[in-house]
Enzyme design. Structure first.
Site, PDB file in Angstrom:
ATOM      1  N   PRO A 155       0.844  -1.204   0.000  1.00  0.00           N
ATOM      2  CA  PRO A 155       0.000   0.000   0.000  1.00  0.00           C
ATOM      3  C   PRO A 155       0.875   1.249   0.000  1.00  0.00           C
ATOM      4  CG  PRO A 155      -0.706  -1.550   1.705  1.00  0.00           C
ATOM      5  CD  PRO A 155       0.610  -2.046   1.200  1.00  0.00           C
ATOM      6  N   LYS A 156       0.412   2.296  -0.653  1.00  0.00           N
ATOM      7  CA  LYS A 156       1.114   3.582  -0.570  1.00  0.00           C
ATOM      8  C   LYS A 156       0.559   4.316   0.649  1.00  0.00           C
ATOM      9  CE  LYS A 156       2.660   7.579  -3.157  1.00  0.00           C
ATOM     10  NZ  LYS A 156       2.604   8.463  -1.983  1.00  0.00           N
ATOM     11  N   TYR A 157       1.293   4.230   1.737  1.00  0.00           N
ATOM     12  CA  TYR A 157       0.830   4.839   2.975  1.00  0.00           C
ATOM     13  C   TYR A 157       0.902   6.366   2.871  1.00  0.00           C
ATOM     14  CZ  TYR A 157       1.229   0.107   4.739  1.00  0.00           C
ATOM     15  OH  TYR A 157       1.089  -1.241   4.922  1.00  0.00           O
TER      16      TYR A 157
END
Length: 661
Positions: A19-21
């Site tokens: 995931p792209k936090y």
């Protein structure tokens, strides 16, 4: 090491997906036995004092460490469910001074890379090898705010589906063999953005319009060859508190001359500032003339220099040498969309609503056509069992608006308001008092009663009513241009307790048969609750009384022919296990929830138009909800359009029909 904005296959054994936090990137230095903990930003700023709970948790975990460790990861805010949420939730942290107490709100550190351990520098090792060492070291921290990043090896499609469904910013695709190259942006790591987001330099602000305070919009730019290039303006995403805070930061740095290389266009008087502030902005795309489309302000950053802010561009890079079925060189077939194909303005409005709900902010929405509406408490739960909120309802109505607005156009509306959700007591509101600017109202006179009422047909009015906790849309059967004449009538099939929906469908078929014998056509829809409605279009100029009589004849005949299943008995206690064939809704001022309207039913139902084939074959009324309806609309289209286009029934045939009975 930084990721490039480049394409990547969603299924490829050569990649690892995360995931792209949406937080603050941080490199963490940990001394042996946890004697010193330092959290460094990308610019080398010490963030430790701004996140003392993370430092404390790391110190406790590191007491067992015999050697120093350097980790790379992301500092994120946590939502009520304990899951990472948006960058805007960290705004209260990044401006703290050493004497400030951190504001309430949970945060976490999510580690995704191991750079050093003792004397060993891991940066030259392949990603999967670094990951294995990281999991062994950091896999069991004993703290809920010290975590490992989620990863998927070789197939990022399930993560991508979750990103679409949950409104994530996107994914990061990393080559499994990639080495860690400090300070470099390379295609070995690739940002797969669902919504685009990047930093922009603030070059000025514009005067506010109407009731807006402080400023109207921020003027944004990016650097290109040393010159600040105008990229658009953002006027959405601020609440009153943020407007005030930004104004205090902008005023001291105001200058007389524009910092942009060429003077940007502006609808309102511009003010210029030194290009020092950096704003995080989410947007849908760049236009052909290099201007942001539908931008939303997320917050200011203190970990980016203005001179480093350039336009992020999608890089063309070769795909992985690995090939699997369905993956190509740098692209792949995405999962089937779950919702309608939305116009950019509509997508932006949904994103604004999601952002404001996540941020728990009261703010002003910008609607298509540069119209504005103040909204708040979007996180308020309307359906407790389903945990659906006012924000969920608003987003449904935005998606369904192309279908529902023509149905309620020009019709007076009655509000049934649920200020405490469906489990709380509702109340009716007929009069429109002190409405928001732009909401349409008309003075409606019927008989001896004259009152101002809201009138449907535009998105601003629809969302204003939703903001007031009116879950359903309940229009008159006539329009304000001719309140005495009904455009259609309805037969409401209302089952008594314990009567199955299959019996309701049986009665609907019998109503259809009687209508057919009259040369009339009926349009069925679920009520969104327990029953079913059948609408019959009328010819222009038909008074309510004539339509009511027509429905009374049809309902009475159906009840006489099928006395074991249907009834027109008005006394509830005398109806037994029957379907009540109600024709009394056809009185001026009476309303039913319209087609595509949400309902205050336990399953968050939507009043859904059906085909007669669906009625014949049987349907599950609870299958149509505010969650599932967008996909239904995409598949079925506007089944209610036929009602609006119909010439209407010839009531003289009904008179002859009634006389024969």
């Amino acid at each position: 090491m930084l990721a490039s904005l480049a394409g990547a296959p969603l299924a490829d054994p050569g990649f690892v997906y995360e995931p792209k936090y949406d937080g603050i990137r941080a490199v963490v230095e940990i001394a042996p036995r946890g004697r010193k903990i330092t959290l460094w930003s990308r610019l080398g700023n010490d963030k430790t004092r701004q996140f003392p709970e993370i430092a404390s948790a790391l110190e406790k975990w590191a007491k067992r460490l015999a050697e120093p460790v350097v980790l790379d990861g992301e500092i994120v805010a946590l939502g009520p469910d304990g899951q990472p949420t948006g960058f805007q939730q960290l705004q209260g942290r990044i401006h703290l001074t050493s004497s400030d107490e951190p504001p309430p709100g949970r945060v976490a550190f999510i580690a995704f890379d191991l750079l050093k351990k003792g004397a060993s520098d891991f940066r030259g090792r392949p990603l999967l090898e670094r990951r294995e060492a990281l999991e062994e070291l950091f896999g069991r921290t004993g703290s809920p705010i010290l975590r490992l990043s989620e990863i998927a090896r070789g197939d990022g499609r399930p993560l991508h589906e979750r990103a679409l469904a949950s409104g994530w910013e996107g994914l990061i695709a990393k080559l499994a063999t990639s080495r860690y190259v400090s300070g470099k942006r390379t295609p070995d790591w690739r940002k797969l953005k669902i919504l685009q987001e990047q930093e922009f330099v603030v070059g000025g602000w514009t005067e506010p319009r109407k009731s807006r305070s402080h400023f109207g919009a921020l003027l944004l730019g990016v650097y290109d060859a040393g010159s600040l290039v105008y990229a658009g303006h953002v006027g959405t995403g601020f609440d009153e508190k943020e407007l005030s805070r930004l104004m205090k930061l902008l005023t001291p740095i105001e200058i007389e001359k524009s910092p942009f290389g060429s003077l940007p266009p502006s609808n309102e008087k511009p003010h210029w500032v030194k290009p020092k502030l950096v704003a995080q902005v989410r947007f849908t795309e760049w236009t052909a003339d290099n201007i942001l489309r539908q931008p939303v302000y997320l917050g200011l950053r203190d970990d980016k220099k203005g001179t480093d802010v350039v336009r992020e561009r999608v890089a063309k890079v070769p795909g992985s040498k690995f090939k699997v079925q369905g993956s190509g060189s740098g692209s792949s077939k995405n999962p089937e969309p779950r919702t309608l194909d939305l116009e950019p303005g509509t997508r932006n409005l949904i994103e604004q609503l999601r952002f404001l709900e996540d941020a728990r902010r009261d703010a002003v929405l910008t609607l298509p056509g540069d119209r504005h509406l103040k909204v708040g408490n979007l996180h308020k739960v309307f359906w407790p069992k389903l945990k659906l909120t006012k924000g969920d309802l608003m987003r449904y109505y935005v998606e369904a608006s192309p279908f529902i607005l023509p149905v309620v156009a020009d019709r007076p509306l009655v509000m049934k308001r649920f200020p405490n959700g469906i489990d709380g007591p509702p109340f009716y509101q007929h009069r429109a008092l002190d409405v928001s600017p732009g909401v349409r109202t008309e003075t409606v006179t019927y008989g001896s009663d004259t009152r101002p009422q809201m009138v449907g047909g535009d998105l601003l009015t629809l969302l204003y009513m939703t903001q007031l906790a009116a879950i359903s849309q309940d229009p008159w059967f006539s329009r304000v241009q001719s309140v005495d004449d009904a455009d259609y009538v309805a037969i409401d099939l209302d089952p008594m307790p314990d009567v199955p929906f299959s019996q309701v469908l049986d009665v609907a078929r019998w109503v259809r048969d009687e209508l057919k014998s009259l040369g009339a056509v009926g349009f069925p829809k679920t009520s969104g609750a327990e029953g079913l409605h059948i609408y019959i279009p009328l010819q222009p100029g038909t008074p309510y009384e004539a339509g009511l009589l027509f429905c009374q004849i049809v309902a009475t005949v159906v009840a006489q022919k099928h006395p074991q299943q249907a009834t027109v008995e008005r006394m509830v206690k005398n109806r037994g296990r029957h379907v009540y064939v109600d024709y009394l809704q056809n009185i001026p001022g009476k309303t039913l929830a319209t087609a595509y309207s949400a309902r205050a039913s336990e399953y968050a139902g939507v009043s859904t138009p059906l085909t007669w084939r669906e009625v014949d074959e049987g349907v599950d009324r609870e299958a149509f909800t505010i969650r599932t309806m967008p996909a239904r609309l995409k598949q079925a289209g506007d089944l209610w359009a036929g009602l609006r286009k119909s010439k209407g029934v010839d009531l003289s045939r009904a008179t002859r029909y009634g006389a024969k009975r």
